[in-house]
Design a protein around this motif. Structure first.
Motif, PDB file in Angstrom:
ATOM      1  N   GLY A 239      76.952  46.303  39.574  1.00 25.77           N
ATOM      2  CA  GLY A 239      76.954  46.182  38.127  1.00 25.77           C
ATOM      3  C   GLY A 239      75.578  46.064  37.513  1.00 25.77           C
ATOM      4  N   HIS A 240      74.543  46.603  38.196  1.00 24.38           N
ATOM      5  CA  HIS A 240      73.166  46.476  37.727  1.00 24.38           C
ATOM      6  C   HIS A 240      72.635  47.725  37.040  1.00 24.38           C
ATOM      7  N   LEU A 241      73.473  48.745  36.904  1.00 21.61           N
ATOM      8  CA  LEU A 241      73.028  49.912  36.144  1.00 21.61           C
ATOM      9  C   LEU A 241      73.217  49.659  34.656  1.00 21.61           C
ATOM     10  N   GLY A 242      72.411  50.271  33.879  1.00 23.86           N
ATOM     11  CA  GLY A 242      72.461  50.067  32.440  1.00 23.86           C
ATOM     12  C   GLY A 242      71.118  49.591  31.924  1.00 23.86           C
ATOM     13  N   ALA A 243      71.057  49.343  30.650  1.00 22.08           N
ATOM     14  CA  ALA A 243      69.805  48.940  30.019  1.00 22.08           C
ATOM     15  C   ALA A 243      69.390  47.560  30.522  1.00 22.08           C
ATOM     16  N   PRO A 244      68.191  47.427  31.110  1.00 24.65           N
ATOM     17  CA  PRO A 244      67.750  46.115  31.616  1.00 24.65           C
ATOM     18  C   PRO A 244      67.375  45.181  30.475  1.00 24.65           C
ATOM     19  N   ALA A 245      67.478  43.874  30.768  1.00 25.39           N
ATOM     20  CA  ALA A 245      67.170  42.876  29.747  1.00 25.39           C
ATOM     21  C   ALA A 245      65.734  42.394  29.811  1.00 25.39           C
ATOM     22  N   ASP A 246      65.070  42.521  30.974  1.00 28.32           N
ATOM     23  CA  ASP A 246      63.720  41.970  31.105  1.00 28.32           C
ATOM     24  C   ASP A 246      62.683  43.004  30.690  1.00 28.32           C
TER      25      ASP A 246
END
Length: 700
Positions: A239-246
């Motif tokens: 579930g780590h694909l997608g727009a990153p927050a950092d």
């Protein structure tokens, strides 16, 4: 069951070979009254068009045939000269047989043309010893090959399949779209996109299998793309694909996507990038941002570590594509152990490929030795017993030998049965027709068309039976023949079959099935020291005091394992269907090599790590290396190694490792991500390996 496209190509090929062979044979025999010219003009298209499996489109095959023509002329000359004595012809057969079979190390096209070239020497090395006919033999051969090349280009030419470069572009585009969020694909779709780059899924003519810089670069780019898609599949599962927050990941991700898009564009246009894309600097900057972060959770650092691994795969991919499209010799490219070939001369690349396969652990060496011994023995028997039309003995060995004794026996049973029926029919035809050669002339062309089409469609028995009719009608036109010609055909085919079967029984009778397990086990055992050595480099006190472990042993083992796997995939299935994931194991080896190169470059700590953290990291590395050793034992069907030697006294259990600190150091985070990913991949492979020790099992 052959598909419609395959059946259509068989029919088109039979038409091309028949037209080329008929034009040369009839023209020289009845137009110029030159039987020697006619014989060689007849067999040249049969050798390169039917006996050989030259891959590719019509133009590609024609090019291979024309390039093979000078070699064929040399072989006919050599065979004509050595026909003076049986022992000389046998020694020549041993040398020619080995060299042509070993030429498979150069790629699928030389390997495809080798059987036809073998026939050129075989045809010329038998009595009568007639050096005065050498000019006629060479002229007939040249005309036959040129006619076949023209037919390949002009008569229903086969279209070219999708190139490996285009397939690679599609895979990289899938990765770029996934990273950019332009496409949301499940993990199984991403893995399937990478699996389409496997050599077994690529047309033979398009496989990057040669020793040159451009071809090696394309092959390495394919491996990097498969690894990249596997990484994205794992990120999708987590579930780590997608727009990153950092902030650091938001800065690096667009650069990775841009490099993927640029690489796709380069692959589709075929133009190399003007210079390096400086992904090294981007990775260094990303690491600097990570070091400067405050109040960051360990889960964010692990996600960043996974993105760092993705960036390294894209960096390797971009460099490999640049090398593949340029092909010229370059200066050192880091890591030099992986890109050593970019600064090597062409002669050194060829020498390394040849020397690397001159070992009893190489299946290419296996096949070359087996074929050379079988052909040499057949030439010795045919010459010593003075068999009529003795070259049919060697032709039987050449066409019926397989890589395993079981497959050879199955082929021989069908071939002998078909030859017997064909010989009886040919004998009856020769008795009925007598010396009316016009009947034989009328039957030859349609007979060739039927034999060359129905043989591949209906099986070996039909091929041998119909080919017996073809050679009977052909030789009856060159010289007076009786039913004894059919009898000689039976004797020669049976003799060649027995010799081929004996050689198959004595020389590596299991083919690549056992060899693929041995080479995979050797590869795994070479990966263990790399895993431990990489952990020691990152945790050394003081930092930088331990040299990186050598990667050449693992690289050499990887090449042998890939060669054995390619040979294994080319063999028909035998026995129960068991699925040992050799392909996944090769991906794991690539992952070990890339981690051993990239982690010391981008994650060497600036200061010494705490002792408890060092012990934790090294214990995790030892566990991963132990998994590799356990897999190696399972590959060989052995009992996995015990946790301790039997003679070692029992000691109290070691205290549990200390827990990780709330915010582990970056080198440890990235090492942990690498080891976790590697262990997960090895565990998936291990789940499929218990059946790999089964002698009758088939792996995929």
């Amino acid at each position: 069951m052959k598909g419609g496209a395959e059946r259509a190509e068989i029919l088109c090929r039979s038409l091309r070979v028949t037209l080329a062979a008929s034009a040369g044979f009839y023209g020289f025999l009845y137009g110029l009254d030159e039987p020697v010219l006619a014989l060689y003009a007849l067999f040249a298209p049969i050798a390169l068009g039917l006996l050989s499996s030259v891959p590719g489109s019509g133009r590609q095959r024609a090019a291979v045939m024309l390039k093979a023509l000078p070699v064929g002329l040399v072989l006919v000359t050599l065979g004509t000269v050595l026909a003076v004595r049986t022992w000389a012809a046998v020694l020549g057969m041993l040398a020619v047989g080995f060299l042509l079979a070993f030429a498979a190390v150069a790629g699928p096209r030389p390997a495809g043309a080798a059987p036809g070239l073998q026939l050129f020497y075989i045809l010329a090395c038998f009595p009568p010893y007639a050096p005065q006919t050498l000019g006629l033999r060479l002229a007939g051969l040249a005309v036959g090959v040129v006619l076949l090349a023209l037919c390949e280009v002009l008569l229903l030419p086969r279209p070219r399949g999708e190139t490996y470069r285009r397939s690679l572009a599609t895979a990289v585009a899938t990765a770029g779209d996934t990273l950019a969020g332009r496409a949301v694909l499940p993990p199984e779709v991403l893995r399937a996109a990478g699996a389409r780059l496997r050599l077994s899924e690529v047309p033979s003519a398009e496989r990057p299998a040669g020793p040159g810089r451009a071809v090696r670069g394309l092959s390495q780019a394919g491996s990097a793309a498969r690894r990249l898609l596997e990484q994205l599949a794992r990120l999708s599962e987590a579930g780590h694909l997608g727009a990153p927050a950092d902030t650091a990941s938001r800065w690096l991700l667009p650069r990775i996507v841009a490099l993927c898009d640029d690489t796709v564009s380069r692959l589709r246009t075929g133009r190399a990038a003007p210079g390096p894309q400086h992904m090294d600097e981007a990775i260094d900057a990303f690491q600097g941002m990570r070091v400067g972060q405050t109040s960051v959770q360990a889960s964010v650092l692990r996600r960043q570590g996974a993105l760092l691994a993705v960036a390294e795969s894209v960096r390797i991919l971009e460099i490999s594509v640049r090398v593949a499209l340029d092909g010229r010799r370059t200066g050192p490219i880091e890591p030099r152990e992986l890109f050593w070939y970019t600064e090597a001369s062409t002669s050194r690349l060829w020498l390394r490929r040849i020397v690397g396969n001159m070992t009893f652990r190489s299946v290419q060496f296996h096949n070359a030795v087996r074929i050379a011994l079988a052909l040499g023995a057949a030439r010795l028997v045919a010459g010593s017993l003075e068999l009529t039309h003795g070259f049919w003995v060697l032709l039987a060995v050449l066409t019926l030998s397989r890589t395993t004794v079981g497959q050879t026996w199955a082929a021989i049973r069908e071939a002998v049965a078909g030859t017997l029926v064909g010989a009886v029919t040919a004998g009856a035809l020769l008795v009925a027709v007598g010396h009316h050669t016009e009947v034989d002339a009328a039957l030859l062309a349609p007979g060739m068309l039927a034999a060359f089409a129905l043989g591949p469609l209906l099986g070996i028995a039909w091929a041998q039976g119909l080919f017996t009719l073809v050679v009977a009608t052909a030789f009856a036109q060159i010289a007076p023949a009786s039913w004894q010609l059919a009898e000689a055909r039976i004797v020669d085919v049976v003799t060649g079959s027995v010799i081929g079967l004996l050689c198959a029984m004595l020389a590596w009778p299991a083919g690549a099935r056992r060899e693929v397990r041995r080479t995979m086990a050797g590869l795994l055992r070479a990966c263990g020291p790399l895993i431990n050595g990489t952990a020691e480099v990152l945790t050394a006190v003081p930092p930088g005091s331990v040299s990186p472990p050598p990667t050449f042993p693992a690289l050499h083992r990887l090449r042998l394992a890939e060669s054995a796997y390619a040979q294994f995939r080319s063999e028909p299935a035998a026995g129960a269907a068991v699925s040992a994931d050799w392909h996944g194991l090769l991906i794991s080896a690539h992952q070990v090599l890339l981690g051993a190169q990239s982690l010391p470059r981008f994650d060497l700590p600036a200061s010494a790590l705490p002792p408890d953290v060092v012990e934790r990291a090294r214990a995790d590395a030892r566990a991963a290396a132990a998994t590799a050793d356990r897999l190696a034992a399972l590959c060989l069907g052995e009992r996995p190694p015990p946790d301790r030697p039997p003679t070692e006294p029992v000691r109290p259990p070691a205290p549990p490792l200390p827990p990780l600190p709330p915010l582990p150091p970056l080198p440890l985070i990235d090492l942990e991500v690498w080891l976790a990913s590697l262990t997960a991949q090895l565990s998936r492979v291990e789940a499929s390996l218990p059946g790999a020790a089964d002698e009758g099992g088939r792996s995929s």
